[in-house]
Design a protein around this motif. Structure first.
Motif, short mmCIF file in Angstrom:
data_model
loop_
_atom_site.label_atom_id
_atom_site.label_comp_id
_atom_site.label_asym_id
_atom_site.label_seq_id
_atom_site.Cartn_x
_atom_site.Cartn_y
_atom_site.Cartn_z
N LEU A 40 2.73 12.85 -1.77
CA LEU A 40 3.14 14.21 -1.44
C LEU A 40 4.26 14.64 -2.38
CD1 LEU A 40 3.32 13.92 2.45
CD2 LEU A 40 1.49 14.92 1.08
N GLU A 41 4.18 15.87 -2.89
CA GLU A 41 5.25 16.41 -3.73
C GLU A 41 6.16 17.26 -2.85
OE1 GLU A 41 6.02 18.83 -7.87
OE2 GLU A 41 3.98 18.51 -7.16
N LEU A 42 7.44 16.94 -2.83
CA LEU A 42 8.40 17.68 -2.04
C LEU A 42 8.87 18.91 -2.81
CD1 LEU A 42 10.43 14.61 -0.77
CD2 LEU A 42 8.52 15.76 0.35
N ASN A 43 9.59 19.80 -2.13
CA ASN A 43 10.03 21.06 -2.74
C ASN A 43 10.96 20.87 -3.93
OD1 ASN A 43 8.57 22.50 -0.88
ND2 ASN A 43 10.27 22.70 0.55
N ASN A 44 11.75 19.80 -3.94
CA ASN A 44 12.73 19.60 -5.00
C ASN A 44 12.16 18.81 -6.19
OD1 ASN A 44 12.49 17.16 -3.75
ND2 ASN A 44 14.62 16.97 -3.17
N GLY A 45 10.85 18.69 -6.28
CA GLY A 45 10.22 18.01 -7.41
C GLY A 45 10.09 16.51 -7.26
N GLN A 46 10.54 15.96 -6.14
CA GLN A 46 10.42 14.53 -5.91
C GLN A 46 9.09 14.23 -5.23
OE1 GLN A 46 13.82 13.35 -3.67
NE2 GLN A 46 15.17 13.39 -5.44
N PHE A 47 8.69 12.97 -5.26
CA PHE A 47 7.44 12.55 -4.65
C PHE A 47 7.71 11.60 -3.50
CE2 PHE A 47 6.32 13.75 -8.96
CZ PHE A 47 5.21 14.56 -8.74
N SER A 48 6.81 11.60 -2.55
CA SER A 48 6.93 10.75 -1.38
C SER A 48 5.57 10.14 -1.06
CB SER A 48 7.43 11.57 -0.19
OG SER A 48 7.41 10.81 0.98
N LEU A 49 5.58 8.91 -0.54
CA LEU A 49 4.35 8.27 -0.08
C LEU A 49 4.29 8.34 1.44
CD1 LEU A 49 4.01 5.00 -2.18
CD2 LEU A 49 2.68 7.08 -2.36
N THR A 50 3.15 8.75 1.95
CA THR A 50 2.94 8.81 3.39
C THR A 50 1.70 8.00 3.72
OG1 THR A 50 3.84 11.05 3.45
CG2 THR A 50 2.57 10.33 5.36
N GLU A 51 1.84 7.06 4.65
CA GLU A 51 0.69 6.26 5.04
C GLU A 51 -0.21 7.09 5.95
OE1 GLU A 51 -0.43 1.97 7.06
OE2 GLU A 51 1.65 2.48 6.68
N ILE A 52 -1.48 7.24 5.56
CA ILE A 52 -2.40 8.09 6.32
C ILE A 52 -3.49 7.27 7.00
CG2 ILE A 52 -1.96 10.14 4.98
CD1 ILE A 52 -4.49 9.64 3.42
N GLY A 53 -3.54 5.98 6.76
CA GLY A 53 -4.50 5.13 7.43
C GLY A 53 -5.87 5.20 6.79
N PRO A 54 -6.80 4.40 7.16
CA PRO A 54 -6.69 3.37 8.18
C PRO A 54 -5.90 2.17 7.68
CG PRO A 54 -8.81 3.19 7.13
CD PRO A 54 -8.13 4.40 6.54
N ARG A 55 -5.39 1.42 8.60
CA ARG A 55 -4.65 0.20 8.30
C ARG A 55 -5.39 -0.95 8.99
NH1 ARG A 55 1.34 -0.65 10.61
NH2 ARG A 55 1.52 1.40 9.72
N PHE A 56 -5.72 -1.97 8.21
CA PHE A 56 -6.38 -3.12 8.83
C PHE A 56 -6.11 -4.39 8.04
CE2 PHE A 56 -9.53 -1.01 6.17
CZ PHE A 56 -10.04 -2.04 5.39
N VAL A 57 -6.42 -5.53 8.65
CA VAL A 57 -6.23 -6.84 8.06
C VAL A 57 -7.54 -7.57 8.06
CG1 VAL A 57 -4.99 -9.03 8.22
CG2 VAL A 57 -3.86 -6.93 8.92
N LEU A 58 -7.94 -8.10 6.90
CA LEU A 58 -9.15 -8.90 6.79
C LEU A 58 -8.75 -10.38 6.78
CD1 LEU A 58 -10.93 -6.92 3.95
CD2 LEU A 58 -11.36 -6.76 6.39
N ASP A 59 -9.42 -11.17 7.58
CA ASP A 59 -9.15 -12.60 7.66
C ASP A 59 -10.39 -13.34 7.16
OD1 ASP A 59 -8.04 -15.03 8.19
OD2 ASP A 59 -8.22 -14.88 10.37
N PRO A 60 -10.42 -13.68 5.85
CA PRO A 60 -11.61 -14.36 5.31
C PRO A 60 -11.84 -15.70 5.99
CG PRO A 60 -10.13 -13.67 3.55
CD PRO A 60 -9.41 -13.47 4.84
N GLN A 61 -13.06 -15.92 6.41
CA GLN A 61 -13.41 -17.18 7.07
C GLN A 61 -13.89 -18.21 6.08
OE1 GLN A 61 -12.86 -17.72 10.36
NE2 GLN A 61 -11.89 -15.72 10.27
N VAL A 62 -14.81 -17.81 5.18
CA VAL A 62 -15.39 -18.75 4.22
C VAL A 62 -15.63 -18.02 2.90
CG1 VAL A 62 -17.34 -20.24 3.70
CG2 VAL A 62 -16.57 -20.03 6.05
N LEU A 63 -15.20 -18.61 1.81
CA LEU A 63 -15.54 -18.10 0.48
C LEU A 63 -16.42 -19.16 -0.18
CD1 LEU A 63 -12.15 -16.67 -0.79
CD2 LEU A 63 -14.14 -15.42 0.02
N LEU A 64 -17.64 -18.78 -0.49
CA LEU A 64 -18.59 -19.72 -1.07
C LEU A 64 -18.66 -19.50 -2.57
CD1 LEU A 64 -21.40 -19.39 1.59
CD2 LEU A 64 -19.62 -21.11 1.46
N GLN A 65 -18.81 -20.58 -3.30
CA GLN A 65 -18.93 -20.48 -4.76
C GLN A 65 -20.40 -20.43 -5.12
OE1 GLN A 65 -17.00 -23.64 -6.81
NE2 GLN A 65 -17.58 -22.90 -8.83
N GLY A 66 -20.74 -19.58 -6.12
CA GLY A 66 -22.12 -19.51 -6.59
C GLY A 66 -22.94 -18.64 -5.72
#
Length: 71
Positions: A45-71
């Motif tokens: 987001l660009e503010l009125n004074n020319g500065q920038f801001s980050l706003t979290e808009i979602g979604p927010r989640f966590v992935l929990d890998p169970q198995v990573l297979l090679q090949g």
């Protein structure tokens, strides 16, 4: 490395693609901590004074890998 390659290939837009936009107003962040993948979605987001801001808009989640297979 495997998780990073999978996420990059899933969310990456090819350079000079017809539907890509010439500006950036969203940021997708992936963090790998303690064996889990954290996903955050921010909007720039660009503010009125020319500065920038980050706003979290979602979604927010966590992935929990169970198995990573090679090949």
């Amino acid at each position: 490395r495997i998780a990073r390659a999978l996420l990059t290939s899933t969310f990456n837009i090819p350079r000079y693609h017809a539907r890509s936009k010439p500006f950036v107003d969203h940021i997708l962040c992936f963090f790998v901590l303690e064996g889990k993948i954290y996903f955050r979605h921010y909007q720039i987001l660009e503010l009125n004074n020319g500065q920038f801001s980050l706003t979290e808009i979602g979604p927010r989640f966590v992935l929990d890998p169970q198995v990573l297979l090679q090949g």
